[in-house]
Design an enzyme around this catalytic site. Sequence first.
Site, PDB file in Angstrom:
ATOM      1  CG  ASN A   9      -2.201  -0.785   0.974  1.00  0.00           C
ATOM      2  OD1 ASN A   9      -2.635  -0.955  -0.155  1.00  0.00           O
ATOM      3  ND2 ASN A   9      -2.799  -1.282   2.046  1.00  0.00           N
ATOM      4  CG  ASP A  51      -8.393  -1.415  -2.734  1.00  0.00           C
ATOM      5  OD1 ASP A  51      -8.059  -1.810  -1.593  1.00  0.00           O
ATOM      6  OD2 ASP A  51      -8.993  -0.349  -2.944  1.00  0.00           O
ATOM      7  CD  GLU A  74      -3.274  -6.778   6.336  1.00  0.00           C
ATOM      8  OE1 GLU A  74      -2.296  -6.668   7.095  1.00  0.00           O
ATOM      9  OE2 GLU A  74      -4.222  -5.968   6.296  1.00  0.00           O
TER      10      GLU A  74
END
Length: 348
Positions: free
Chosen positions: A235, A244, A270
Amino acid sequence: MRLDWASNRKRTVYFWGVVLAIPVLILIWIFRPEEGFIHWLYPLFILLCVSWAWRLFHKAKLESIEREVVATTAAFFTIKLGYYFFWGDLTKNWVEIESTYWVMAFLMILLYIIFDARRGLIYSLALFVMTLALGLFRLGSEIALGQHREEFLAFVRSEMRLFAMTGLLYTLAIIKDQLADAHRQVLQMHALARTDPLTGLPNRLALSEVLEEASQHMFGLYVVLLDIDHFKQINDRYGHDVGDQVLKEVGRRLRSSLRKGDMLGRWGGEEFMIVMRGESQHDVLAAVERLREDIAFWPFDQVGAVSASFGVAEGHIGDSIHNLLERADKALYQAKHLGRNRVELSPA
């Protein structure tokens, strides 16, 4: 599955309805051969019924058979009504005319079963107009001369019955459609509340419900928690949109490799969960190992190699869901502690 069940039930009802109609038609043909309509047209209708029964039994397309049955039956009994209106003594024929009107009423019911409310209304009104035109053409001039008054009153009663049924069935069909729409909306809301919007997998609520149900039979139950390794770095380096995409791809790979009967969902962030059943630890661990390899073997778009750590906990008689999840979480922590990209089984 629900649609298949409803279709099969409808097919069964149609099949036995046609099968039961065949001997009735044969008996009428045998005992009333002197009437031209019965003598010449009933054998054709019997053959059509045999054909429909054969096709229903051999799983032919239901929609085409429905339309054939409706169209043929409407044509057959409209011809029959015209025959008894215009051939022979009207007074003697009235029993057959009255019975034909009842068949038309049942045919209207079938129209609303097969078609939606709008088309059911159109076809029902078409039947009503045809029968009305036949009756008026036959009786209109004679009633003006004072003949067949009783038959005319019976004709008016039959037409009013058909017209009233058209309106009543249309109203019921509208209510049925509204209830069906409301039921579909409830099912959609139920599904949305239990679906993760990003991955399309069952969410934490759905998984909790499955676990609650599965806890009734703890023996042979396994809970697998898996966490994408170094997901925060993905991320931070590539952005949340790429993160995503990684989550969705992990979900897709896991789903495509699941055994039949296993359930996969997104537990949060996650973290994913798999609820499994197995006769032995060896079989379950081998299946989980294949899942780990499916994630780690092929690189992901933009980010390259991605791996996941797995923690597995086995349920025991007298166990609780809380303890089972706690052991799976500890096994997952152990897999990460030992270097990630591995499967660890929680001790009993």
